[in-house]
Design an enzyme around this catalytic site. Sequence first.
Site, PDB file in Angstrom:
ATOM      1  N   GLU A  46      -7.625 -31.507  -7.949  1.00  0.00           N
ATOM      2  CA  GLU A  46      -8.590 -30.822  -8.812  1.00  0.00           C
ATOM      3  C   GLU A  46      -8.152 -30.886 -10.282  1.00  0.00           C
ATOM      4  OE1 GLU A  46     -10.543 -26.301  -9.108  1.00  0.00           O
ATOM      5  OE2 GLU A  46      -8.824 -26.685  -7.801  1.00  0.00           O
ATOM      6  N   LYS A 118     -18.075 -28.001  -8.558  1.00  0.00           N
ATOM      7  CA  LYS A 118     -17.528 -26.895  -7.760  1.00  0.00           C
ATOM      8  C   LYS A 118     -18.515 -25.730  -7.732  1.00  0.00           C
ATOM      9  CE  LYS A 118     -13.152 -24.253  -7.486  1.00  0.00           C
ATOM     10  NZ  LYS A 118     -11.840 -24.066  -8.152  1.00  0.00           N
ATOM     11  N   CYS A 155     -11.406 -27.026  -3.722  1.00  0.00           N
ATOM     12  CA  CYS A 155     -10.567 -25.829  -3.594  1.00  0.00           C
ATOM     13  C   CYS A 155     -11.302 -24.585  -3.090  1.00  0.00           C
ATOM     14  CB  CYS A 155      -9.864 -25.547  -4.918  1.00  0.00           C
ATOM     15  SG  CYS A 155      -8.332 -24.590  -4.723  1.00  0.00           S
ATOM     16  N   LYS A 194       1.773 -18.263   1.018  1.00  0.00           N
ATOM     17  CA  LYS A 194       0.538 -19.017   0.749  1.00  0.00           C
ATOM     18  C   LYS A 194       0.442 -20.276   1.615  1.00  0.00           C
ATOM     19  CE  LYS A 194      -3.181 -19.421  -1.949  1.00  0.00           C
ATOM     20  NZ  LYS A 194      -2.990 -19.476  -3.416  1.00  0.00           N
ATOM     21  N   GLY A 304      21.838 -13.641 -21.550  1.00  0.00           N
ATOM     22  CA  GLY A 304      22.822 -12.591 -21.755  1.00  0.00           C
ATOM     23  C   GLY A 304      23.444 -12.220 -20.423  1.00  0.00           C
ATOM     24  N   SER A 306      25.497  -9.847 -18.304  1.00  0.00           N
ATOM     25  CA  SER A 306      25.979  -8.459 -18.295  1.00  0.00           C
ATOM     26  C   SER A 306      27.015  -8.195 -17.226  1.00  0.00           C
ATOM     27  CB  SER A 306      24.790  -7.521 -18.064  1.00  0.00           C
ATOM     28  OG  SER A 306      24.307  -7.667 -16.738  1.00  0.00           O
ATOM     29  N   GLY A 307      27.170  -9.144 -16.296  1.00  0.00           N
ATOM     30  CA  GLY A 307      28.004  -8.879 -15.131  1.00  0.00           C
ATOM     31  C   GLY A 307      27.236  -8.229 -14.002  1.00  0.00           C
ATOM     32  N   ASN A 387      19.096   2.327 -26.184  1.00  0.00           N
ATOM     33  CA  ASN A 387      18.155   1.245 -26.507  1.00  0.00           C
ATOM     34  C   ASN A 387      18.641   0.364 -27.647  1.00  0.00           C
ATOM     35  OD1 ASN A 387      16.307   1.845 -24.509  1.00  0.00           O
ATOM     36  ND2 ASN A 387      15.071   3.178 -25.797  1.00  0.00           N
ATOM     37  N   GLU A 416      12.158  -3.029 -12.131  1.00  0.00           N
ATOM     38  CA  GLU A 416      12.384  -2.488 -13.475  1.00  0.00           C
ATOM     39  C   GLU A 416      11.145  -2.637 -14.348  1.00  0.00           C
ATOM     40  OE1 GLU A 416      17.169  -3.603 -13.656  1.00  0.00           O
ATOM     41  OE2 GLU A 416      15.705  -4.809 -14.757  1.00  0.00           O
TER      42      GLU A 416
END
Length: 565
Positions: A46, A118, A155, A194, A304, A306-307, A387, A416
Amino acid sequence: MTKIRQPLNIVIAQFNYKLCDYERNIAKINAAIQQNAEADLIVFSELAISGYYPQDLVEEPNFLARQDEALQRVLTASKVTQAAIVIGAVTRNEGIGKPLHNSLLLIRNGEILLTYHKQLLPTYNIFDERRHFEPGENRAAVYEIKGQRVGFMICEDGWNDAERDYAVNPVRTLANEGVDLIVSINASPSDVGKQRQRHTLFAAVAQRHGAPLIYANQVGANDQLVFDGGSFLVDPRIGVVHELPLFKEAVEAVRFDGGFISNRRRRETPVSDYMDDAEFYYRQIVLGLRDYVEKVGFKGVVVGSSGGIDSALTIALAVDALGADAVKAITMPSIYSSEGSVKDSETLCANLDVSLYTHEIANIFQTFNGSFSNAFRESSSRLTQENVQARIRGTILMEFSNHFGNLVLSTGNKSEMSVGYATLYGDMNGGINLIGDLYKTEVYALARYYNALHRREVIPRAIIDKEPSAELSAGQLDTDSLPPYPVLDEILKLHIEGKRLRPGEYERAQAFVEQLHVAGQSPLIEKVLGMIAKAEFKRRQAPPIIRCRSRAFGNGRQMPIAARF
């Protein structure tokens, strides 16, 4: 007189396209045509010429002119073969409505012999085709090749055979024309589960109408969407009998004589091999990042370190996608960073052969605190101090990116991001997020899978086992602000994805949350839902997230900011 049906030699071309990079896309398409000149039918996916999905690029003044020029090159290439070539393209709507169609073209010997528009244009979740395209009329697209009546669709046309979502059913219209074979061209993005869902649905379509089916899909990543390929063949008596590779380009020849023969073997047993979730997430993210970096044009990435588990997994996945030389890491310890976290970063990067830089932020942090007090005549709050450390780190990463040209990867997981446990212009800085569609419990599972895949402890056990902490204040733990992740994640799944979850996953989340209510934890659930609502303004400003699940943040979940929830 009864027409004699002769076997068809069919080629399925499963390619990775870059949006509107016509030189690149047509080079692939024309090479496949030239290398398979003896085929009877060559099938592309497509919107193959432009790639899926070009979004508002279709409104650019030169879009159609550029695409038509590329299409002309395909028409020219088609003259070297007697094959019928099926390919997706944008075409003009000459009637009332939106100015364009999402179309299938059948080309032979330099001419377009069949054009099909379509009919079912998805406008839900990540899709917005009705924004640009007008639906085609309800008619069957059939072309006879060597006595075989081949029907074509695009599709979403195949996803309404249960007749629950749209007023028309293009499959039924096609089947009523008495076709010997159905060919569906697709650009179907992948998410967990899927592959099995497609197989189940199209096996039922083929069985219901007694028609063999070829499902040709796109592969590769465009922005946050990943296409897994996995084009397949369906025998109505058996189900899915063969599948092209997942997450890889492939060109494969198939012989059709009422059944399918591929790789010189008649396909008579159903496909039954499916990835588990962790393997799927791994392959989805690795391809997603590799394509994003290559197609956008960055030289490498920086993370970054951070461990913690999130940054560790991000670095490890980036290495597998791009190679260790293209991945840089920076550890940025503050006065609250534990010695173990710095050492864990060093061990991780040594295991991966990744360059790790150290940029301490203690002095910068103290300068910020002092400047705040001098300017505003009071000390900054604990939250402000937490912060500002994240924002100092985010600034350092962007500084590195500006100077060295590496794309910043942000490292927030879906748990998060759902509740806003992230800092704008801090740890949310970045050009793309690899794990933003994985819940925290899935991050741990993928880290364990990563080590098992590599048959060694690449991601140190200390990182996997440590209590999650942002280390932005003394003794801080994630559980100071959030429920334990196994609890939080089930609440989030039910609220964010709901019935979009796979049935078993939905039932588990629903039962878990019901038990919380029974145990008197309704206030906790309400608190979490409130956090999700309040964090919408952060998610609106987050970098793109590689989509892995049925409902990802971004255009997969469009919510207002200024609203009462």
